[in-house]
Enzyme design. Sequence first.
Site, mmCIF file in Angstrom:
data_model
loop_
_atom_site.group_PDB
_atom_site.id
_atom_site.type_symbol
_atom_site.label_atom_id
_atom_site.label_comp_id
_atom_site.label_asym_id
_atom_site.label_seq_id
_atom_site.Cartn_x
_atom_site.Cartn_y
_atom_site.Cartn_z
ATOM 1 N N SER A 172 0.839 -1.184 0.000
ATOM 2 C CA SER A 172 0.000 0.000 0.000
ATOM 3 C C SER A 172 0.885 1.248 0.000
ATOM 4 C CB SER A 172 -0.934 -0.027 1.212
ATOM 5 O OG SER A 172 -1.896 1.001 1.129
ATOM 6 N N TYR A 186 -4.626 8.325 -6.314
ATOM 7 C CA TYR A 186 -3.811 7.253 -5.740
ATOM 8 C C TYR A 186 -4.196 7.024 -4.288
ATOM 9 C CZ TYR A 186 0.456 4.579 -4.702
ATOM 10 O OH TYR A 186 1.348 3.605 -4.328
ATOM 11 N N LYS A 190 -5.862 3.503 -2.873
ATOM 12 C CA LYS A 190 -5.073 2.702 -1.941
ATOM 13 C C LYS A 190 -5.860 2.460 -0.653
ATOM 14 C CE LYS A 190 -1.142 1.577 -3.818
ATOM 15 N NZ LYS A 190 -0.765 0.156 -3.976
ATOM 16 N N THR A 221 11.067 4.584 -7.275
ATOM 17 C CA THR A 221 10.661 3.659 -8.326
ATOM 18 C C THR A 221 10.425 4.424 -9.635
ATOM 19 O OG1 THR A 221 8.331 3.936 -7.768
ATOM 20 C CG2 THR A 221 9.543 2.181 -6.614
#
Length: 294
Positions: A172, A186, A190, A221
């Site tokens: 999460s 987002y 989530k 990322t």
Amino acid sequence: MPQPSSDRPFTNIYHKRPYPAIDPTQKTLSAAGKTILITAGHTGIGYAIAQNFAIAGAANIILLARRLEVLENATKALSSSYPETKFFSHAASITDFASIKTIFHQIRTNIANPNILVTSAAYVAKPFAALALPLAELSNSFETNVLGNINLVKEFLAESETGMEKIILDISSFAAHLYLPQTSAYSITKLAFTQFLTHVQEENKDKGVRVHSFHPGAVLTDAVRGFGMTEETMDWEDAQLSGQFGVWLASKEAEFLKGRFVWANWDVEEMIKRKFEFELDSDLLKSGLVGATI
């Protein structure tokens, strides 16, 4: 009671790198004989989790992702680095429900019934102020982060074996419970999936099902880079921290945290010492209304 954050962590010790207590080579964290299915396990946090489950001795690790070439390269690299674990890959989007059903059937027929599901795949919408958010971005976010992941969980739990524990590791984000500018799509998706898993845990707590949702830390990322972030933006956390923490969460040591939301940054030894707090407070570290009753 203030919400936990990086400024106010739940534990006194706040980790940004791996540390001995979550070292996957420990016998207490062994994944020997286990079959692990990881979505988006071909890059970033999912890849780090695959690496560490292999180090922990997992028998089979299956990677599921959309990008075939990247997926195949990741599978080859992992197979070369961890030859004692068998790696498999399936190219599909988690929003393709028919393909996901077929893949689970193939896995159970040709490999094994998965013990652990890691939901790492996510759609990260472009940054928009809440009222400027295009409905298409919101729709795409819900399709992957909520509906796609819910379908994965249903397929994962569709077939159980006597005495088999089924563990769901939900990658999460702290965006599920903290305000982050321009991340409304987002954030709410989530939170929605995490809340769904709360229901799954409560409704299946006596059926060998264990659910863990966790914030993996601030990891640079590809999705984060899409927000314009770089190595210089901040002191990022090591993806190996979340990789090793995921293995620890799947171990018996972390069973007392099932159904709760934790951060990979929090010190596991300190949480274990505070186990009595979770026994006394069934709502501790669960999503809900923060406040005190009179």
